[in-house]
Design a protein around this motif. Structure first.
Motif, short mmCIF file in Angstrom:
data_model
loop_
_atom_site.label_atom_id
_atom_site.label_comp_id
_atom_site.label_asym_id
_atom_site.label_seq_id
_atom_site.Cartn_x
_atom_site.Cartn_y
_atom_site.Cartn_z
N GLY A 52 -36.72 119.62 -20.71
CA GLY A 52 -38.17 119.36 -20.28
C GLY A 52 -39.24 120.35 -20.71
O GLY A 52 -39.03 121.00 -21.65
N PRO A 53 -40.51 120.16 -20.15
CA PRO A 53 -41.70 121.01 -20.59
C PRO A 53 -41.30 122.43 -20.13
O PRO A 53 -40.76 122.68 -19.10
CB PRO A 53 -42.68 120.31 -20.15
N GLU A 54 -41.85 123.40 -20.97
CA GLU A 54 -42.23 124.75 -20.32
C GLU A 54 -43.20 124.84 -19.45
O GLU A 54 -44.35 124.51 -20.06
CB GLU A 54 -42.20 125.77 -21.69
N ILE A 55 -43.02 125.45 -18.42
CA ILE A 55 -44.15 125.49 -17.42
C ILE A 55 -44.54 126.85 -17.27
O ILE A 55 -43.74 127.81 -16.99
CB ILE A 55 -43.72 124.87 -16.12
N THR A 75 -53.20 122.24 -12.73
CA THR A 75 -51.86 121.43 -12.59
C THR A 75 -50.97 121.90 -11.84
O THR A 75 -50.56 123.04 -12.21
CB THR A 75 -51.45 121.03 -13.84
N GLN A 76 -50.27 121.34 -10.73
CA GLN A 76 -49.37 121.71 -10.00
C GLN A 76 -48.11 120.81 -10.25
O GLN A 76 -47.96 119.68 -10.15
CB GLN A 76 -49.70 121.61 -8.47
N THR A 77 -46.97 121.54 -10.19
CA THR A 77 -45.71 121.07 -10.90
C THR A 77 -44.56 121.52 -9.94
O THR A 77 -44.46 122.81 -9.87
CB THR A 77 -45.19 121.10 -12.33
N ILE A 78 -43.66 120.71 -9.61
CA ILE A 78 -42.56 120.84 -8.43
C ILE A 78 -41.37 121.14 -9.40
O ILE A 78 -41.17 120.33 -10.15
CB ILE A 78 -42.50 120.03 -7.39
N ILE A 79 -40.79 122.31 -9.46
CA ILE A 79 -39.26 122.34 -10.06
C ILE A 79 -38.29 122.97 -8.95
O ILE A 79 -38.60 123.89 -8.18
CB ILE A 79 -39.77 123.69 -11.22
N LEU A 110 -46.37 134.84 -7.86
CA LEU A 110 -45.77 135.56 -9.03
C LEU A 110 -46.17 134.48 -10.29
O LEU A 110 -45.82 133.63 -10.08
CB LEU A 110 -44.35 135.84 -8.77
N PRO A 111 -46.74 135.19 -11.37
CA PRO A 111 -46.76 134.60 -12.65
C PRO A 111 -45.50 134.32 -13.18
O PRO A 111 -44.59 135.17 -13.35
CB PRO A 111 -47.78 135.44 -13.49
N VAL A 112 -44.90 133.26 -13.62
CA VAL A 112 -43.84 132.89 -14.30
C VAL A 112 -43.93 131.99 -15.37
O VAL A 112 -44.88 131.25 -15.52
CB VAL A 112 -42.87 132.40 -13.05
N THR A 113 -42.68 132.01 -16.29
CA THR A 113 -42.69 130.99 -17.32
C THR A 113 -41.40 130.34 -16.97
O THR A 113 -40.48 131.19 -17.18
CB THR A 113 -42.59 131.71 -18.76
N VAL A 114 -41.19 129.12 -16.93
CA VAL A 114 -40.10 128.25 -16.65
C VAL A 114 -39.65 127.28 -17.70
O VAL A 114 -40.36 126.49 -18.23
CB VAL A 114 -40.39 127.58 -15.24
N LYS A 115 -38.50 127.49 -18.25
CA LYS A 115 -38.04 126.61 -19.04
C LYS A 115 -37.20 125.39 -18.17
O LYS A 115 -36.54 125.86 -17.29
CB LYS A 115 -37.07 127.00 -20.09
N THR A 116 -37.18 124.20 -18.60
CA THR A 116 -36.78 123.17 -17.64
C THR A 116 -36.15 122.15 -18.34
O THR A 116 -35.87 122.14 -19.52
CB THR A 116 -37.90 122.47 -17.01
N VAL A 117 -35.17 121.27 -17.50
CA VAL A 117 -34.38 120.28 -17.96
C VAL A 117 -34.83 119.13 -17.07
O VAL A 117 -35.17 119.36 -16.05
CB VAL A 117 -32.80 120.35 -18.03
N GLN A 118 -34.65 117.84 -17.88
CA GLN A 118 -35.15 116.67 -16.89
C GLN A 118 -33.92 115.88 -16.49
O GLN A 118 -32.93 115.82 -17.24
CB GLN A 118 -36.05 115.74 -17.89
N MET A 119 -33.90 115.34 -15.32
CA MET A 119 -32.78 114.43 -14.71
C MET A 119 -33.43 113.97 -13.76
O MET A 119 -33.90 114.30 -12.82
CB MET A 119 -31.97 115.44 -14.36
N GLY A 120 -33.26 112.46 -13.75
CA GLY A 120 -33.62 111.50 -12.71
C GLY A 120 -34.92 111.89 -12.10
O GLY A 120 -35.20 111.38 -11.21
N GLY A 121 -35.81 111.84 -13.12
CA GLY A 121 -37.22 112.04 -12.71
C GLY A 121 -37.82 113.40 -12.20
O GLY A 121 -38.79 113.51 -11.83
N GLY A 122 -36.82 114.25 -12.14
CA GLY A 122 -37.13 115.72 -11.60
C GLY A 122 -36.96 116.61 -12.56
O GLY A 122 -36.35 116.61 -13.76
N LEU A 123 -37.64 117.92 -12.38
CA LEU A 123 -37.64 118.78 -13.55
C LEU A 123 -36.75 120.09 -12.69
O LEU A 123 -37.11 120.54 -11.67
CB LEU A 123 -38.83 119.55 -13.57
N PHE A 124 -35.78 120.69 -13.41
CA PHE A 124 -34.79 121.60 -12.89
C PHE A 124 -35.01 122.81 -13.89
O PHE A 124 -35.01 122.79 -15.22
CB PHE A 124 -33.48 121.24 -12.93
#
Length: 290
Positions: A52-55, A75-79, A110-124
């Protein structure tokens, strides 16, 4: 988190982790929503799930194993993060010194950088990176240390304002430090002006500093963007290391290339005014006069 039965020995040897996770945790932009509705379950495998995208942003809300991360543009993203999510802090030059952390380190603000994967419409989250200095400040705020109220409020505001709107602040003063063409070295006059500015800010309650770098129109955009960021970085390092300004009272510096010129770039004198770093003293409107 539901355990998975009937897993083969071969699958256990693979660098994959499967969990039961909410399928309705959507990788979506949310405007005002604070709660997350969970319906149904589905199997998630971090090792095989598509990237998924890097947030990048701050943790603006947390509910169990779900984070809401707010980016610089609002922009607010739920992970969702899981036991297999790699959570690391970095410190030192270039972030070479790293430490693995648990989920309890993921504090609001807390400022963070999150690498994600996609599954079923969700970000993990497959990986969550943060700075040790930011974590220390967030823990200080969370634990309610013996700091004065003004400094603790400033620390909280500093973390949150990394993605904040400048309109939320009153500008108490601006100092411009000027540079030679193509250069990022701070002049002796500039150094004196910077420490005088931090002294003035120190005398104000709840003051924060925002540093913004600029260039003239000489050179292409990519070069000027890097140069403006380099100038801003040099100024930040100087006021922290030499003038003694506390890092948690600093908003995230930025480079603006040749945007917002102070004068026309058609003349040499105008270009000289545009080759600058603006050091702004800010106070949150909610705290001004407190």
């Amino acid at each position: 988190m539901t355990s998975i039965s009937k897993m083969t020995k071969a699958s256990l040897l693979l660098a994959t982790v499967a969990i039961w996770a909410p399928s309705s945790v959507m990788a979506q932009t949310v405007a005002d929503r604070q709660d997350i509705v969970v319906e149904g379950q589905q199997l998630i495998d971090l090792a095989t799930a598509p990237k998924g995208p890097e947030i990048k942003g701050i943790i603006s809300a947390r509910s169990g194993d779900r984070l809401q991360v707010t980016a610089a543009d609002g922009t607010q993203t739920i992970i969702t993060f899981i036991e297999a999510t790699e959570i690391r802090s970095s410190k030192g030059p270039f972030g070479l010194s790293r430490k693995r952390l648990g989920g309890d380190a993921l504090l609001n603000g807390l400022p963070v950088t999150v690498k994600t994967v996609q599954m079923g419409g969700g970000l993990f989250a497959s990986q969550i990176k943060l700075r040790s200095s930011d974590l220390k400040t967030a823990q200080m705020i969370h634990n309610g240390t013996s700091q004065s109220f003004a400094e603790q409020t400033a620390a909280t505001d500093a973390l949150r304002s990394r993605v904040g709107d400048i309109d939320q602040y009153n500008v108490k003063g601006t100092t411009n430090v000027y540079f030679d063409t193509g250069k990022a070295e701070i002049s002796w006059q500039g150094k004196a002006d910077l420490c005088a500015t931090t002294d003035a800010a120190e005398a104000m309650n709840n003051a924060l500093i925002l540093v913004v770098g600029y260039t003239d129109s000489t050179g292409d955009y990519e070069y000027n963007q890097q140069l403006s960021e380099k100038r801003a970085g040099r100024v930040v390092n100087f006021i922290q290391q030499t003038c003694g300004w506390k890092p948690y009272r600093m908003l995230t510096p930025t480079g603006m290339s040749e945007a917002d010129p102070m004068a026309s770039n058609d003349t040499e004198s105008g270009k000289a005014q545009n080759r600058r770093v603006a050091v702004n003293i800010l106070v949150s409107k909610g705290l001004d006069g407190f």
